[in-house]
Design a protein around this motif. Structure first.
Motif, PDB file in Angstrom:
ATOM      1  N   ALA B  47       0.631  -1.110  -0.048  1.00 45.01           N
ATOM      2  CA  ALA B  47      -0.057   0.130  -0.086  1.00 45.01           C
ATOM      3  C   ALA B  47       0.872   1.262   0.038  1.00 45.01           C
ATOM      4  O   ALA B  47       0.524   2.257  -0.637  1.00 45.01           O
ATOM      5  N   ILE B  48       1.962   1.167   0.762  1.00 42.80           N
ATOM      6  CA  ILE B  48       2.901   2.493   0.771  1.00 42.80           C
ATOM      7  C   ILE B  48       3.340   2.740  -0.571  1.00 42.80           C
ATOM      8  O   ILE B  48       3.366   3.802  -1.007  1.00 42.80           O
ATOM      9  N   PHE B  49       3.802   1.751  -1.261  1.00 36.56           N
ATOM     10  CA  PHE B  49       4.273   2.074  -2.780  1.00 36.56           C
ATOM     11  C   PHE B  49       3.094   2.297  -3.519  1.00 36.56           C
ATOM     12  O   PHE B  49       3.178   3.194  -4.419  1.00 36.56           O
ATOM     13  N   SER B 359       7.179 -11.772  -4.748  1.00 42.01           N
ATOM     14  CA  SER B 359       5.942 -11.388  -4.257  1.00 42.01           C
ATOM     15  C   SER B 359       5.677  -9.896  -4.450  1.00 42.01           C
ATOM     16  O   SER B 359       6.607  -9.222  -4.218  1.00 42.01           O
ATOM     17  N   SER B 360       4.533  -9.398  -4.863  1.00 40.45           N
ATOM     18  CA  SER B 360       4.361  -8.042  -5.144  1.00 40.45           C
ATOM     19  C   SER B 360       4.341  -7.307  -3.901  1.00 40.45           C
ATOM     20  O   SER B 360       4.405  -6.241  -3.807  1.00 40.45           O
ATOM     21  N   GLU B 361       4.194  -8.126  -2.785  1.00 39.95           N
ATOM     22  CA  GLU B 361       4.417  -7.471  -1.686  1.00 39.95           C
ATOM     23  C   GLU B 361       6.043  -7.705  -1.192  1.00 39.95           C
ATOM     24  O   GLU B 361       6.261  -7.169   0.258  1.00 39.95           O
ATOM     25  N   ALA B 366       8.263  -4.538  -4.720  1.00 43.52           N
ATOM     26  CA  ALA B 366       7.822  -3.180  -4.592  1.00 43.52           C
ATOM     27  C   ALA B 366       8.732  -1.988  -4.855  1.00 43.52           C
ATOM     28  O   ALA B 366       8.199  -1.078  -5.618  1.00 43.52           O
ATOM     29  N   TYR B 367       9.645  -1.998  -4.519  1.00 43.62           N
ATOM     30  CA  TYR B 367      10.917  -1.065  -4.949  1.00 43.62           C
ATOM     31  C   TYR B 367      10.909  -0.889  -6.409  1.00 43.62           C
ATOM     32  O   TYR B 367      11.002   0.210  -7.143  1.00 43.62           O
TER      33      TYR B 367
END
Lengths: 96, 384, 346
Positions: B47-49, B359-361, B366-367
């Motif tokens: 969510a942050i990204f 993983s997408s998390e 994410a970066y």
């Protein structure tokens, strides 16, 4: 971790296996309501629950949601007031 | 969408960001000397990204991405065991989509599928159970993966299978628990964490008290948070306010979903079906005592480890990380993803070397996906 | 079509004999295929004439695409509709007026002949709507399990009128990005129809021809730089390809993205990103800012463009970079998709 999404219980599928129909933004899926049921399943209809991997895991507490939003709103107003004061002070400084 | 849109309101986010900035200034947080806040849960990392919160927030607040991504912390040896199970001709191997691309030592599940293994993605363990009902001549194995949020769903599914007397359904249990690795991180002398954003959906199952030790024994604030941007920002503000006031408490920002004592039905199902393993291996963190669960004897008929003789610890343990992979250091917050020598070079989402890129998390994915690639090229250009 | 007494097949399912080159094959081709297409007596080789070809400066456009989809019939269309629309749209977004199609079928043994008849009827209807003729074709039969019911390959020929030159490298910073309709309907409809995730939603594929819409846009906004049919990989993939070819950056406005509630719901449940969901009747257009309004109203006047909207713009940032600006100012990169988008629970 643990994607969960609010959905509304819209029907009962199988009282025996504690399965109900949930709807998330027009998408329907059978979910287990074992974790949120207390009493006859009909009473769940209309209830909002947090859904994870086909299970209603928690009832969403409407009052708590409203309280959080209210706190956010108050915070917004307070912040606006602070910023208005800061802007006022800056304007004064600019004039001086 | 009710309970979603309200918590994505841009105007409220603006106010929160200003308040966060003022509070960060008040405690003297700067880019050079930031406050380190770990979001434990990979869903929060995502969510942050997704909302770009890391770029919007005051520069004195730095997010450290925690170990709360179950596929990221899964040891490669367990992925190998999944592949072996999936390759058995009698098995229909069912899994959440998340695990499909995680690399094992030999291959991933998606590669095993391409080579002929019957691997099927499901949304729910209940769907795996339905496959077992419809395929009485096949063995349906469900890859039980995830933290306390997901554990009740497999426990309840096993109980349903027991009620129906299904003889062809088993769970390959890799469930893990959140509090033990947090303790390990807090014990790490290199760790410089100032506070935590706690995992909201884990907490709706276990409640907020399992985090008491974080405040009581280690003097760190923790705020259990929801997953919408306003939830996250408000939680960060609450952590900063605790720091400013010299408090260390367990607070609950996500009270609309998280009851103080969790969900009694879920907790009872977990206790009924599972028991702690003496220890379990976490990728990047090593063996952690009582951090993993196994199926109790009473339900051994539904335990894939028993049925297919894959005792945990029977095979060679602690398969080494691929060379040059710094997932372990990233996961403990010692380095940022872009500081890994393989980031964006030998390790990309197309060809992941480590689990954090899969993983997408995962923090690395994410970066990479949400803007870190540019940061990486800036970091790495001078070295070339 | 003048076949009121259309012959019926004796068999109800395809057997290997229907691919064997003998009588059964001839019967299949004549009753199911050629009688539906134009001209009614289709020959192996089509000989084409059209006045448009004779215009000085006109160019031929030629494209091909293969279609595989599970299930072959879904709400809003079937593989036949897809096979016509897909190739027509490939031609249209290049600025060509689609004229002729070929259609080749690989059919799995055991496939119901009634299914083939339905697919052929869809193709015929779609071709008529698009103003194209299916002029040549082929069928092959493979053993059970060697194909999934039916695979279709179509090739298409169109004519690009003189003076028309749509190309991604013509895109300039400042150009406006337009889409003709709601995003992700096809991907969501297929996910629902497949039933793997046991989710149901009242949603139809957006599968539709875009030829008439393109002609309307080009008439109203002749300065259109480039268009792309946003199919597999969604608009994210189409925009990445275009931004890269043009050497510009593209910024999308999250609040402007046209998404149906059901598509949002499906994405939230399965952790999918709607920008990567497949479409089958959706295009992205880059238009100079001063022609954007004209292009939009021309699109909205066509059936395929009623929901047309501007979703972003090109700018002189990092070449090839596509970003999405969220409602409160955060931005994230919208990269090319890695592999298939998988549902997730984490």
């Amino acid at each position: 971790m643990c994607l969960g999404i609010p959905g509304q219980i819209v029907g009962i599928v199988d009282e025996d296996r504690q399965m109900a129909m949930a709807e998330v933004s027009g998408v329907r899926r059978e979910v287990s309501v074992v974790c949120v049921a207390d009493g006859p399943l009909e009473t769940l209809i209309g209830t909002w629950v947090l859904i994870h991997v086909g299970f209603a895991m928690s009832r969403i507490d409407e009052d708590e949601a409203a309280r959080t939003l209210e706190a956010l709103r108050e915070l917004g107003e307070a912040q606006e007031a602070l910023e208005a004061m800061a802007a006022g002070a800056a304007a004064l400084e600019g004039r001086a | 969408m009710r309970y979603v849109e309200e918590f994505r309101d841009p105007q409220a986010a603006k106010s929160l960001l200003s308040r966060i900035a003022a509070t960060a200034d008040a405690i003297g947080a700067t880019r050079a000397k930031p406050v380190h806040i770990m979001e434990i849960c990979g869903g929060h990392t995502h969510a942050i990204f997704r909302y770009g919160l890391d770029r919007l927030i005051h520069e004195g607040v730095e997010f450290i991405h925690g170990p709360g991504c179950p596929v990221c912390v899964l040891p490669r040896s367990r992925v190998d065991e999944c592949v072996l199970l999936a390759e058995r001709s009698e098995v229909i191997f069912t899994t959440f989509g998340d695990a499909m691309r995680v690399p094992g030592t030999r291959k991933s599940l998606i590669q095993a599928k391409a080579e002929g293994a019957d691997v099927r993605m499901v949304y729910s363990p209940l769907d795996a159970l339905e496959l077992a009902r419809r395929n009485p001549d096949r063995e349906v194995v469900f890859f039980g993966l995830g933290f306390e949020t997901t554990t009740p769903s497999t426990a309840l599914t096993i109980r349903q299978a027991a009620r129906e007397g299904l003889g062809n359904f088993t769970v390959f249990c890799n469930h893990i628990t959140v509090p033990p690795p947090i303790r390990v991180l807090l014990e790490d002398p290199h760790m410089m964490l100032d506070g935590f954003v706690g995992p909201g959906h884990v907490s709706m199952v276990i409640g907020t008290h399992p985090y008491d030790f974080i405040a009581r024994d280690y003097g760190k604030p923790i705020v259990v948070a929801g997953f919408e941007p306003l939830d996250l920002l408000q939680s960060v503000l609450m952590v900063l306010e605790q720091i400013r006031d010299g408090r260390a408490e367990v607070e609950n920002q996500y009270a609309r979903v998280v009851p103080e004592h969790g969900n009694p039905v879920s907790l009872a199902a977990i206790a009924d079906v599972y028991e702690p393993r003496p220890s379990f291996e976490w990728r990047g963190l090593g063996e952690i005592d009582a951090s993993g669960l196994r199926i109790r004897d009473a339900y051994r008929a539904f335990d894939a480890e028993v049925k297919f003789a894959i005792g945990y610890g029977a095979g060679p343990r602690a398969v080494a990380e691929p060379e040059g992979c710094a997932c372990g250091q990233v996961m403990t917050g010692r380095i940022k993803p872009v500081a890994c020598p393989q980031f964006g070079l030998g390790c990309t989402p197309e060809m992941p070397l480590g689990a954090l890129m899969v993983s997408s998390e995962g923090a690395c994915a994410a970066y990479y996906q949400y803007g870190g690639a540019r940061a990486a090229s800036q970091v790495q250009e001078p070295a070339e | 079509m003048n076949a009121p007494t259309r012959p019926r097949m004796r068999d109800t399912r395809i057997t290997l004999a229907h691919g064997g080159g003998g009588k059964a094959m001839r019967e299949l081709i004549e009753t199911v295929f050629t009688s539906a297409f134009e001209p009614a007596s289709m020959e192996d080789q089509a000989r084409l004439t059209d006045a448009a070809l004779a215009q000085p400066g006109a160019r031929l456009a030629f494209t091909t695409d293969s279609f595989v989809v599970d299930p072959v019939e879904f709400p809003g269309g079937d593989i036949g509709t897809l096979a016509v629309c897909g190739t027509v749209n490939d031609l249209a977004v290049g600025g060509a007026r689609p004229l002729w199609l070929s259609a080749a079928f690989i059919i799995e043994e055991g496939t119901e002949i009634a299914l083939l008849e339905r697919l052929v009827a869809s193709m015929k209807a779609e071709a008529r709507a698009a103003g194209v003729r299916i002029v040549t074709g082929d069928t092959k039969v493979v053993g059970r399990g060697c194909a999934d019911k039916v695979f279709i390959t179509t090739a298409g020929i169109g004519v690009i009128p003189p003076g028309r030159d749509l190309r991604a490298d013509a895109i300039r910073p400042g150009d406006v990005v337009l889409v003709n309709g709601l995003l992700g309907d096809h991907g969501t409809a297929i996910l629902t129809a497949r039933g793997d995730m046991a989710l149901s939603a009242d949603i139809r594929s957006d599968c539709q021809g875009l030829g008439h819409l393109m002609e309307a846009v080009l008439a109203a906004a002749p300065g259109v730089r480039a268009a792309r049919d946003a199919t597999r990989g969604g608009i994210a993939s189409a925009l990445n390809e275009m931004a890269e070819a043009a050497g510009v950056a593209v910024e999308l406005d999250e609040t402007a993205l046209p998404l149906r509630a059901e598509v949002r719901g499906m994405c939230e449940i399965l952790g999918l990103d709607p920008l990567y969901l497949a479409n089958e009747g959706t295009l992205v257009l880059f238009v100079p800012e001063d022609q954007a309004a004209a292009a939009l109203s021309a699109m909205r006047a066509t059936p395929a463009g009623r929901e047309a909207v501007a979703i972003g713009h090109a700018h002189a940032g990092i070449a090839g970079r596509v970003t999405l600006r969220s409602a409160f100012g955060g931005a994230r990169i919208v990269d090319m998709l890695v592999g298939e988008q998988l549902p997730r629970i984490c």
